[in-house]
Design a protein around this motif. Structure first.
Motif, PDB file in Angstrom:
ATOM      1  N   PHE A  26       0.559  -2.741  -2.096  1.00 47.63           N
ATOM      2  CA  PHE A  26       0.102  -4.029  -2.605  1.00 47.63           C
ATOM      3  C   PHE A  26       0.612  -5.174  -1.734  1.00 47.63           C
ATOM      4  O   PHE A  26       1.783  -5.207  -1.339  1.00 47.63           O
ATOM      5  CB  PHE A  26       0.592  -4.217  -4.033  1.00 47.63           C
ATOM      6  CG  PHE A  26       0.453  -5.620  -4.554  1.00 47.63           C
ATOM      7  CD1 PHE A  26       1.554  -6.445  -4.669  1.00 47.63           C
ATOM      8  CD2 PHE A  26      -0.787  -6.109  -4.916  1.00 47.63           C
ATOM      9  CE1 PHE A  26       1.440  -7.737  -5.134  1.00 47.63           C
ATOM     10  CE2 PHE A  26      -0.926  -7.403  -5.387  1.00 47.63           C
ATOM     11  CZ  PHE A  26       0.190  -8.216  -5.504  1.00 47.63           C
TER      12      PHE A  26
ATOM     13  N   PHE B  77      -7.323  -3.409   3.090  1.00 48.09           N
ATOM     14  CA  PHE B  77      -8.437  -3.319   2.155  1.00 48.09           C
ATOM     15  C   PHE B  77      -8.405  -4.497   1.186  1.00 48.09           C
ATOM     16  O   PHE B  77      -7.335  -4.859   0.677  1.00 48.09           O
ATOM     17  CB  PHE B  77      -8.356  -2.033   1.323  1.00 48.09           C
ATOM     18  CG  PHE B  77      -8.562  -0.765   2.098  1.00 48.09           C
ATOM     19  CD1 PHE B  77      -7.473  -0.010   2.504  1.00 48.09           C
ATOM     20  CD2 PHE B  77      -9.840  -0.331   2.413  1.00 48.09           C
ATOM     21  CE1 PHE B  77      -7.651   1.172   3.216  1.00 48.09           C
ATOM     22  CE2 PHE B  77     -10.028   0.851   3.121  1.00 48.09           C
ATOM     23  CZ  PHE B  77      -8.938   1.597   3.523  1.00 48.09           C
TER      24      PHE B  77
ATOM     25  N   GLU C 196     -12.587  -7.755  -8.183  1.00 50.68           N
ATOM     26  CA  GLU C 196     -12.779  -7.528  -9.613  1.00 50.68           C
ATOM     27  C   GLU C 196     -13.791  -8.561 -10.084  1.00 50.68           C
ATOM     28  O   GLU C 196     -13.539  -9.762 -10.002  1.00 50.68           O
ATOM     29  CB  GLU C 196     -11.450  -7.703 -10.345  1.00 50.68           C
ATOM     30  CG  GLU C 196     -11.483  -7.381 -11.822  1.00 50.68           C
ATOM     31  CD  GLU C 196     -10.118  -7.604 -12.469  1.00 50.68           C
ATOM     32  OE1 GLU C 196      -9.354  -8.436 -11.948  1.00 50.68           O
ATOM     33  OE2 GLU C 196      -9.822  -6.944 -13.475  1.00 50.68           O
TER      34      GLU C 196
ATOM     35  N   ILE D 232      -2.546 -10.697  -4.888  1.00 52.11           N
ATOM     36  CA  ILE D 232      -3.665 -10.889  -5.808  1.00 52.11           C
ATOM     37  C   ILE D 232      -3.987 -12.374  -5.828  1.00 52.11           C
ATOM     38  O   ILE D 232      -3.086 -13.208  -5.939  1.00 52.11           O
ATOM     39  CB  ILE D 232      -3.325 -10.439  -7.240  1.00 52.11           C
ATOM     40  CG1 ILE D 232      -3.103  -8.939  -7.304  1.00 52.11           C
ATOM     41  CG2 ILE D 232      -4.438 -10.829  -8.207  1.00 52.11           C
ATOM     42  CD1 ILE D 232      -2.612  -8.469  -8.662  1.00 52.11           C
TER      43      ILE D 232
ATOM     44  N   PHE E 267     -13.460  -1.699  -3.623  1.00 50.67           N
ATOM     45  CA  PHE E 267     -12.801  -1.932  -2.349  1.00 50.67           C
ATOM     46  C   PHE E 267     -13.804  -1.995  -1.205  1.00 50.67           C
ATOM     47  O   PHE E 267     -14.819  -1.286  -1.189  1.00 50.67           O
ATOM     48  CB  PHE E 267     -11.778  -0.834  -2.061  1.00 50.67           C
ATOM     49  CG  PHE E 267     -10.492  -1.001  -2.814  1.00 50.67           C
ATOM     50  CD1 PHE E 267     -10.328  -0.433  -4.069  1.00 50.67           C
ATOM     51  CD2 PHE E 267      -9.447  -1.739  -2.270  1.00 50.67           C
ATOM     52  CE1 PHE E 267      -9.139  -0.586  -4.764  1.00 50.67           C
ATOM     53  CE2 PHE E 267      -8.260  -1.897  -2.959  1.00 50.67           C
ATOM     54  CZ  PHE E 267      -8.107  -1.316  -4.210  1.00 50.67           C
TER      55      PHE E 267
ATOM     56  N   TYR F 185      -4.550  -4.947  -0.058  1.00 48.82           N
ATOM     57  CA  TYR F 185      -3.642  -3.827   0.143  1.00 48.82           C
ATOM     58  C   TYR F 185      -3.633  -3.455   1.628  1.00 48.82           C
ATOM     59  O   TYR F 185      -4.625  -3.654   2.340  1.00 48.82           O
ATOM     60  CB  TYR F 185      -4.083  -2.601  -0.670  1.00 48.82           C
ATOM     61  CG  TYR F 185      -3.893  -2.780  -2.154  1.00 48.82           C
ATOM     62  CD1 TYR F 185      -4.824  -3.463  -2.908  1.00 48.82           C
ATOM     63  CD2 TYR F 185      -2.761  -2.273  -2.785  1.00 48.82           C
ATOM     64  CE1 TYR F 185      -4.641  -3.654  -4.262  1.00 48.82           C
ATOM     65  CE2 TYR F 185      -2.568  -2.454  -4.146  1.00 48.82           C
ATOM     66  CZ  TYR F 185      -3.520  -3.150  -4.874  1.00 48.82           C
ATOM     67  OH  TYR F 185      -3.325  -3.331  -6.223  1.00 48.82           O
TER      68      TYR F 185
ATOM     69  N   LEU G 245      -6.401 -15.049  -7.949  1.00 50.66           N
ATOM     70  CA  LEU G 245      -7.189 -15.138  -9.169  1.00 50.66           C
ATOM     71  C   LEU G 245      -8.103 -16.356  -9.152  1.00 50.66           C
ATOM     72  O   LEU G 245      -7.797 -17.390  -8.535  1.00 50.66           O
ATOM     73  CB  LEU G 245      -6.268 -15.242 -10.391  1.00 50.66           C
ATOM     74  CG  LEU G 245      -5.282 -14.100 -10.595  1.00 50.66           C
ATOM     75  CD1 LEU G 245      -4.390 -14.394 -11.801  1.00 50.66           C
ATOM     76  CD2 LEU G 245      -6.017 -12.803 -10.812  1.00 50.66           C
TER      77      LEU G 245
ATOM     78  N   HIS H  50      -7.846  -8.540  -4.653  1.00 54.87           N
ATOM     79  CA  HIS H  50      -6.576  -7.868  -4.395  1.00 54.87           C
ATOM     80  C   HIS H  50      -6.572  -7.417  -2.936  1.00 54.87           C
ATOM     81  O   HIS H  50      -7.573  -6.914  -2.429  1.00 54.87           O
ATOM     82  CB  HIS H  50      -6.421  -6.637  -5.275  1.00 54.87           C
ATOM     83  CG  HIS H  50      -6.468  -6.915  -6.753  1.00 54.87           C
ATOM     84  ND1 HIS H  50      -5.595  -6.328  -7.650  1.00 54.87           N
ATOM     85  CD2 HIS H  50      -7.271  -7.718  -7.500  1.00 54.87           C
ATOM     86  CE1 HIS H  50      -5.868  -6.753  -8.868  1.00 54.87           C
ATOM     87  NE2 HIS H  50      -6.886  -7.585  -8.803  1.00 54.87           N
TER      88      HIS H  50
ATOM     89  N   LEU I  33     -11.645  -2.206  -9.667  1.00 53.42           N
ATOM     90  CA  LEU I  33     -11.593  -2.786  -8.335  1.00 53.42           C
ATOM     91  C   LEU I  33     -12.588  -2.085  -7.421  1.00 53.42           C
ATOM     92  O   LEU I  33     -12.571  -0.868  -7.296  1.00 53.42           O
ATOM     93  CB  LEU I  33     -10.190  -2.661  -7.740  1.00 53.42           C
ATOM     94  CG  LEU I  33      -9.100  -3.565  -8.282  1.00 53.42           C
ATOM     95  CD1 LEU I  33      -7.811  -3.339  -7.504  1.00 53.42           C
ATOM     96  CD2 LEU I  33      -9.517  -5.023  -8.202  1.00 53.42           C
TER      97      LEU I  33
END
Lengths: 117, 111
Positions: free
Chosen positions: B44, B87, B91, B47, B101, B34, B49, B32, B99
């Motif tokens: 946000f 940041f 996960e 993301i 960071f 940010y 995956l 993720h 999360l």
């Protein structure tokens, strides 16, 4: 749409005291996350609540605890405050239920600035 | 277990490009991204995956190398509004919702 709201915005406590921070998620969001951000540092994961249950926990001592209420709002409690607990505490929420709750964007509130004297 | 971000800081002129990297020693399920401006909440961006799915803003681009457990965020034709601290949150498999960071990358875009 109202965002994530946190209260209070600022708090000053002394060592050994206890504190409760509050978070209201975005309407419709069922997951609430808590993070600690010490000055100038990154975010440290504290807790994740979903549907009233604690789903995951970060590497923090048991004096950090919380709960989620039926309306999905959440509290973070910190007992026996120590100087190093001084930080910005951020709450975030995300949507989704069941499998769809994973990997959803987290929307952050403005945080509670906690200072320990 | 925290991911490592690089560089720590970057200064750009408007219109220039930059890449921010995020590396993990653990097998990742998602990354993720940010951005946080001074005194504000993190916002946000994206993301990524495992398996290639992405969710995020159209103007932001990023990649996720599953073999290397690395992600990169691309700031293209930077604007003044891109300034802030970026940041990455990772996960790992079987630790859903947690999360971790990185320390952040401070980006300053100058006129």
């Amino acid at each position: 749409e109202a965002g994530v709201t946190q209260s209070p915005t600022h708090l000053i406590k002394t060592r050994g005291q206890q504190v409760t921070l509050r978070c209201s998620p975005i309407s419709g969001h069922t997951s609430v996350y808590w993070y600690q951000q010490a000055l100038g540092l990154g975010l440290q994961f504290l807790l994740w609540y979903d549907e009233g249950e604690e789903r995951n926990r970060g590497n923090f001592p048991p004096r950090f605890s919380g709960r989620q209420f039926p309306n999905y709002s959440s509290e973070l409690n910190v007992n026996a405050l120590e100087l190093e607990d001084s930080a910005l505490y951020l709450c975030a929420s995300s949507s989704g239920q069941g499998a769809a709750q994973y990997n959803q964007p987290q929307h952050f509130g403005d945080g509670t600035r906690l200072s320990i004297l | 277990q925290q991911p490592v971000q690089s560089p720590q800081a970057v200064i750009l002129r408007e219109g220039e490009d930059a890449v921010i990297n995020c590396s993990s020693s653990k097998a990742l399920y998602s990354v993720h991204w940010y951005r946080q401006k001074h005194g504000e909440a993190p916002v946000f961006l994206m993301i990524l995956l495992k398996g290639g799915e992405q969710k995020g803003h159209e103007k932001i681009s990023a990649s996720f190398n599953e073999k290397k457990q690395q992600s990169s965020l691309y700031l293209t034709a930077s604007q003044l509004s891109y300034s802030g601290t970026y940041f990455c949150g990772t996960e790992i498999l079987n630790s859903w919702g947690k999360l971790q960071f990185g320390a952040g990358t401070q980006v300053v875009v100058t006129p």
